[in-house]
Structure formats: structure tokens, C-alpha cells
Design an enzyme around this catalytic site. Structure first.
Site, short mmCIF file in Angstrom:
data_model
loop_
_atom_site.label_atom_id
_atom_site.label_comp_id
_atom_site.label_asym_id
_atom_site.label_seq_id
_atom_site.Cartn_x
_atom_site.Cartn_y
_atom_site.Cartn_z
N ASP A 20 7.22 -13.62 35.23
CA ASP A 20 6.89 -14.63 34.31
C ASP A 20 5.24 -14.96 34.85
OD1 ASP A 20 6.36 -16.76 32.85
OD2 ASP A 20 7.60 -18.17 34.16
N ASN A 22 3.41 -17.23 32.91
CA ASN A 22 2.80 -18.50 32.54
C ASN A 22 3.71 -19.79 32.87
OD1 ASN A 22 4.98 -18.44 30.92
ND2 ASN A 22 3.74 -18.38 28.85
N ASP A 24 6.78 -20.54 32.37
CA ASP A 24 7.69 -20.97 31.36
C ASP A 24 9.18 -20.71 31.99
OD1 ASP A 24 7.97 -18.69 30.63
OD2 ASP A 24 7.43 -19.33 28.48
N ASP A 28 7.12 -12.11 30.97
CA ASP A 28 6.70 -11.84 29.50
C ASP A 28 5.59 -10.81 29.85
OD1 ASP A 28 4.33 -12.72 31.17
OD2 ASP A 28 5.06 -14.89 30.97
N ASP A 97 12.35 -0.48 22.20
CA ASP A 97 13.67 -0.54 21.79
C ASP A 97 14.14 -0.63 20.41
OD1 ASP A 97 16.69 -0.75 22.22
OD2 ASP A 97 16.28 -1.47 24.18
N ASP A 199 19.45 2.07 20.20
CA ASP A 199 20.55 1.21 20.48
C ASP A 199 21.79 1.78 19.79
OD1 ASP A 199 21.21 -1.43 22.12
OD2 ASP A 199 21.91 -1.96 20.05
N GLU A 253 21.12 5.62 22.83
CA GLU A 253 22.51 5.25 23.47
C GLU A 253 23.55 5.43 22.79
OE1 GLU A 253 23.99 0.87 25.43
OE2 GLU A 253 23.37 1.29 23.11
N HIS A 322 20.83 -2.90 31.93
CA HIS A 322 20.76 -4.46 31.53
C HIS A 322 22.34 -4.59 31.24
CE1 HIS A 322 20.28 -2.50 27.85
NE2 HIS A 322 20.59 -3.66 27.15
N ASP A 323 23.27 -3.72 31.14
CA ASP A 323 24.74 -3.97 30.37
C ASP A 323 25.73 -3.78 31.78
OD1 ASP A 323 23.85 -4.52 27.81
OD2 ASP A 323 23.97 -2.42 27.30
O1 ISL Z 1 30.10 1.17 24.35
C1 ISL Z 1 29.64 1.02 25.45
C2 ISL Z 1 30.00 1.83 26.57
O2 ISL Z 1 30.71 3.10 26.24
C3 ISL Z 1 29.05 -0.29 25.67
O3 ISL Z 1 28.63 -0.31 26.98
C4 ISL Z 1 27.82 -0.42 24.76
O4 ISL Z 1 27.07 0.81 25.06
C5 ISL Z 1 26.87 -1.28 24.77
O5 ISL Z 1 27.89 -2.39 24.43
C6 ISL Z 1 25.90 -1.30 23.57
O6 ISL Z 1 24.70 -1.98 24.19
C7 ISL Z 1 23.74 -1.92 23.55
O7 ISL Z 1 23.66 -2.70 22.23
C8 ISL Z 1 24.30 -4.06 22.26
C9 ISL Z 1 23.35 -5.02 23.36
O8 ISL Z 1 24.23 -6.14 23.70
C10 ISL Z 1 23.28 -4.15 24.47
O9 ISL Z 1 22.38 -4.92 25.46
C11 ISL Z 1 22.87 -2.93 24.32
O10 ISL Z 1 22.39 -2.02 25.58
C12 ISL Z 1 24.10 -4.71 20.86
O11 ISL Z 1 22.62 -4.44 20.36
#
Ligand code: ISL
Length: 539
Positions: A20, A22, A24, A28, A97, A199, A253, A322-323
Site C-alpha cells: 500500500d 498511500n 489507505d 495499490d 486477469d 479465470d 484456469e 489466492h484461492d
Molecule cells: O474449481 C475449482 C478447483 O477445481 C475452484 O477452485 C475454482 O478454480 C475457483 O473457484 C475459481 O476461481 C476463480 O474464479 C472465481 C474467483 O473467486 C477466484 O478468486 C478465481 O481464481 C470467480 O471469478
């Protein structure tokens, strides 16, 4: 060595949690610019930015309200251009993305679509009349829990959202939607991006008629009528033809994908350069109530994909994003051996065949955090899960589920220093800093020549200078030793052997002669591997 498109090492930035500038409390674009020297010193070739477009942030930016803008939370278009130029000057490419299965409910297209039954954009999303009992049109479940349908009271129809209620699915059957998306992608190409991470790109095409699935609760059925749907290859071929060229890097993905389809997506002439698959992360089942993490099984899956995809398609390799909760926190015994286990995982990731993706914080061995109660959670999936656990099992069940599976574990701020707020912000961070930042941070790692960070640097440089690690074939050996993962990367003129101990106990190992290139222990006995030891040998 000039990295070919496939040999690049890519670093994922989750912008809200990176730096970050700034005060907040939100990371960023100017913060990213500040850290370009760090990225350069790490040796990565490209960065992938999770979404930075205008968004209500219900799903942290994966709910996009304007594909062509920059969320003021992150900065302005001028900041984005400055970041792009600074990255390019540092020799680092930029991957954006692309989230085109759905938009935000706040996107003007959806606002129009929901305005009336005869709006010209009504058909841009997937609307259906209620079932005869007044309920949802079919039994599809959202990835984030609950029905995938929400009733729009005003029109009396349901809209489809495979993700949160704020993320309505676009109707890819409509050629105007496809043309508009392609035009948007071309505009980003003109703005100078070097690639796209796409995505959930294999769920765009739904089975016509949207039939119910066999058992919505069972994982195997979950995507029956939208994963790799009937027109997916046509849509992606069209997008490639209309908007993408060979110089760009595309990584899809792929949700619930098997090896055979992953090859179809990434083979020569296929719609994507490379793809993320999830079998090595998802074999534990429900992330919030997982089976025990089993390193032998994890490596067996990796080996099967390595061998299966070789010469046919191309894998995007990752252990963290991030997931996912941090991998380091999932491995039995790794809490006692954080440094060794992190280096062992790094060795594995950076010596496999495919394109390597690192996730911010992995290179300093960041771990899962602690969320005291619901008020500390930010992720929509985690909040939904918290609520359903409270309803069915109570507070203890909710804690257990979140501590095991929350995506927020990966989203705590990057730990730059041992000082206030881990050097992430001068303000109040949007999500709490992991309390272990005093020990685990970039500053401390820079000062320690034996740190995980320096080990990543050495491995990145080794991979860049060792052709067999990029292009060599993958051949597993010593398979009869389940506590180990051993393989060779073999090219025409060199052979690299990798020996990994997956456990916190010493293990006997096969003797491999040759020059030791890197490892996470000083040279030890040739026939024994110490806890979580990794050795890379030019054989
Ligand atoms: O299906 C999955 C694994 O086999 C899930 O992990 C899937 O990949 C995931 O939920 C999808 O993620 C992506 O799209 C989502 C978003 O919330 C995630 O952050 C992103 O990486 C919806 O846009």
C-alpha cells in the site's frame, strides 16, 4: 538466457495485499511500482495481477463492473501505465486477469439486462422462469455454496451465477457478447499487456436447456453441464482468432479438468498456451473439511500429470495462489521444519516440466493465518461457509472449517518487514496481517544468506541457466520408496536428478552420482535424506 514464452517464471501479485503506497490500508499500483526492484532481484520474468478493474469487491475484484477501467482503490489508468512501463523497463512482462464468465451485478450490461424483459441486453445474461414450484430453474449449486440461481423480484425471473450472487454469468451463446468481449481484449492488447490469465475459462459454455445435474452435492457431478461445455472450444478458438496473437501468453484456469481435456486446451493449435489444473490441490475433497494432506498422493498426481501432458500439452505449475490456503501449512510435519519444507517445495516446483507460477509470499515461506471470528474474514466464500457451519455445527465447526480452508489465508498482507503492519501499509490493513510477520518477512530474509528467499533466487537462476529443467523430459525413479519423490529431467545433452524427502523423518535414498547443483542441507550422507531434504544433482 532469453526465456522463451514457455520458460518464463511468473509471479502472481494479489494487488490488494501486496504493498500500500498511500496509507489507505489497500495495496495499490504505486505500491507495485515500489517493489519492482524486488521482483527484478528475484529473477522473475512476468507478473500476473489479480483483477484491478472497477468492482464492488464482493469477490475481491473477480466481480468486474467495468472491463476498461482501473478501480480507484488501486489507482488510476495513469498509474497503470506507469506500472506497465516500469515493469517493461525492468524486463518484466505483465499478465492481466481476464474474468469473462461473469461480470458484477454492477456492470452496466447487467443493469440494463435486469431493467426489463425486453431490454436489448436481456439476453446477455442467463435468465430463466422459476420451476413450477416457484423455485430455481434447476439444481445447480454455486461454487461458493447455495443455489446458483437468484430470483430477481422485479421481473419474476432467476439469473444464473455459478459464483456469488453478485457475479451473474454472461450468456456466451449470444454472438454480441462474444464480439464485445473480444473487442475488450483487443483494447488491453493495444494498451500493451503481454498476456492474460483467464479465470474459470472452461465454464463459459452451458449445456443447452440447462438440465439439472445428477447429484449436485457430489464433486464429480458439480460441473456436469458447464465444465468443458459443448461449445467451449469454438468460443475460445474464436476469441483467439479475433483478439490474441502468438506473442501473448495465455494461461487458462481450468475448473474440474482432467488430463485428457487439459491436453485438448493446450495442445499445438489449441486455444490456450498453458493451463492450471487442480487435481493436485483438490484430491483432498472439500477444502473446508478435507481429507488428510498426503504428500505421497500429491506427488503421485503430479507425476501422472507430468508424464501425461508431456509433448502433448503444456502445464502451468503452481502450489499456491489466492484461492488456496498456503501449501506449507498443509503438509504434515512442516510446522517443525518450515524452512526445510519450504525449500523442498520450492525445489519441486522449480524443477518440474511446465511454466512456473509463484504466489506472493511463497518465496519467504508465508503460512496460514488465524481468524479470530467472522469479523476478521473478508472472502465471500469463507463468509458463506462460516454462516452455514454456524447453522449446522456451531462455532467450533465454523472455526475448524475456516482454519483449514479459507481463501483468506492466502490474502493476508505481504510481509515486507518486522515493523508496524509488516511494512505493508502505514494505515489499517483491509485484512489483518499474519501475526508471524516479526519472524517471517522480506527484510529478515534478505539479511540471512541461508533464507528461503535466497534459496528461491538460486533456484530461479538455476532454472534459467539449465535447459534440461525447462525442456527435459520427466522420468520418475525410486517409486517403490513412498516417502521420497525422485525424478530425472533429461534432455539431449544433460540429465538432472532431483531427490526429495517428503517427510519430517530421515529416509534412506538411492545413491545418485554427480555434481550437486543445489540443496536445502549442506552435503550429507549420499544414501540418506534428512527431514524434508531436497537435492538437485547433475547426473
Ligand atoms: O474449481 C475449482 C478447483 O477445481 C475452484 O477452485 C475454482 O478454480 C475457483 O473457484 C475459481 O476461481 C476463480 O474464479 C472465481 C474467483 O473467486 C477466484 O478468486 C478465481 O481464481 C470467480 O471469478
Amino acid at each position: 538466457m532469453q526465456a522463451s514464452k514457455f520458460n518464463r517464471i511468473i509471479y502472481q501479485i494479489y494487488p490488494r495485499s501486496f504493498r500500500d503506497s498511500n496509507g489507505d490500508g489497500n495495496g495499490d499500483l504505486r505500491g507495485i511500482i515500489e517493489k519492482i526492484p524486488y521482483l527484478r532481484s528475484l529473477g522473475v520474468d512476468m507478473v500476473w495481477l489479480s483483477p484491478i478493474y472497477p468492482s464492488p469487491m464482493l469477490d475481491q475484484g473477480y466481480d468486474i463492473a467495468d472491463y476498461d477501467g482501473i478501480n480507484p482503490l488501486f489507482g488510476s489508468m495513469a498509474d497503470w501505465e506507469a506500472m506497465r512501463d516500469a515493469l517493461h523497463q525492468a524486463g518484466i512482462g505483465l499478465i492481466m486477469d481476464l474474468v469473462v464468465n461473469h461480470t458484477s451485478v454492477e456492470h452496466p450490461w447487467f443493469r440494463e439486462s435486469r431493467a426489463s424483459l425486453d431490454n436489448p441486453r436481456r439476453d446477455w445474461y442467463i435468465w430463466r422462469k422459476p420451476a413450477p414450484d416457484g423455485g430455481p430453474p434447476n439444481n445447480w449449486r454455486s461454487y461458493f455454496g447455495g443455489s446458483a440461481w437468484t430470483l430477481d423480484e422485479a421481473s419474476g425471473e432467476y439469473y444464473l451465477h455459478l459464483f456469488s450472487v453478485g457475479q451473474p454469468d454472461l450468456n456466451w451463446e449470444n454472438p454480441d457478447v462474444r464480439a464485445e468481449i473480444a473487442a475488450m481484449v483487443r483494447r488491453w492488447v493495444e494498451r500493451g499487456v503481454d498476456g492474460f490469465r483467464m479465470d474459470v475459462i472452461n465454464v463459459l459454455s452451458k449445456t443447452p436447456g440447462l438440465p439439472s445435474v445428477g447429484d449436485p452435492a457430489a464433486l464429480a457431478w458439480a460441473g456436469e453441464h458447464f465444465v468443458n461445455g459443448p461449445r467451449i472450444f469454438d468460443y475460445l478458438a474464436e476469441l483467439k482468432r479475433e483478439a490474441l496473437d502468438e506473442s501473448l501468453l495465455t494461461v487458462g484456469e481450468l475448473s474440474y479438468v482432467d488430463l485428457v481435456s487439459a491436453i485438448r486446451f493446450t495442445e499445438e493449435g489449441g486455444p490456450l498456451d498453458m493451463a492450471f489444473s487442480f487435481e493436485h490441490m483438490d484430491y483432498i475433497g472439500d477444502r473446508f473439511a478435507p481429507a488428510d494432506w498426503d504428500m505421497a498422493e500429491f506427488c503421485r498426481i503430479i507425476a501422472r500429470w507430468q508424464t501425461g501432458i508431456a509433448d502433448r500439452g503444456h502445464a502451468a505449475l503452481f502450489f499456491n495462489n489466492h484461492d488456496q490456503p498456503r501449501l506449507l501449512s498443509r503438509i504434515p510435519g512442516a510446522d517443525q521444519y518450515r524452512d526445510k519444507a519450504a525449500k523442498m517445495l520450492a525445489t519441486l516446483l522449480l524443477t518440474l516440466e511446465g511454466t512456473v507460477f509463484l504466489y506472493q509470499g511463497e518465496e519467504i515461506g508465508m503460512t496460514n493465518s488465524i481468524f479470530a471470528d467472522r469479523s476478521h474474514l473478508r472472502d465471500v466464500e469463507s463468509l458463506n461457509r462460516w454462516d452455514s457451519e454456524i447453522a449446522s455445527g456451531g462455532e467450533a465447526a465454523a472455526h475448524r472449517a475456516i482454519n483449514l480452508g479459507s481463501r483468506d489465508h492466502a490474502r493476508t498482507p505481504m510481509q515486507w518487514t518486522g515493523g508496524s503492519k509488516a511494512g505493508f501499509t502505514d494505515g489499517t490493513p483491509w485484512i489483518d496481517v499474519n501475526p508471524n510477520y516479526r519472524e517471517i518477512n522480506v527484510d529478515a530474509a534478505e539479511k540471512d544468506p541461508d533464507s528461503i528467499l535466497h534459496y528461491y533466487r538460486s533456484l530461479i537462476s538455476l532454472r534459467h541457466s539449465t535447459p534440461a529443467l525447462n525442456d527435459g523430459s520427466f522420468v520418475r525413479f525410486a517409486e517403490e520408496m513412498p516417502a521420497l519423490f525422485c525424478y530425472r529431467r533429461q534432455s539431449a545433452d544433460e540429465c538432472i536428478a532431483v531427490l526429495l524427502n517428503l517427510t519430517p523423518e530421515p529416509q534412506p535414498c538411492p545413491a545418485v552420482n554427480g555434481e550437486r547443483l543445489i540443496g536445502n542441507y549442506p552435503d550429507g550422507a549420499p544414501d540418506t535424506l534428512s527431514p524434508f531434504e531436497a537435492r538437485v544433482i547433475r547426473a
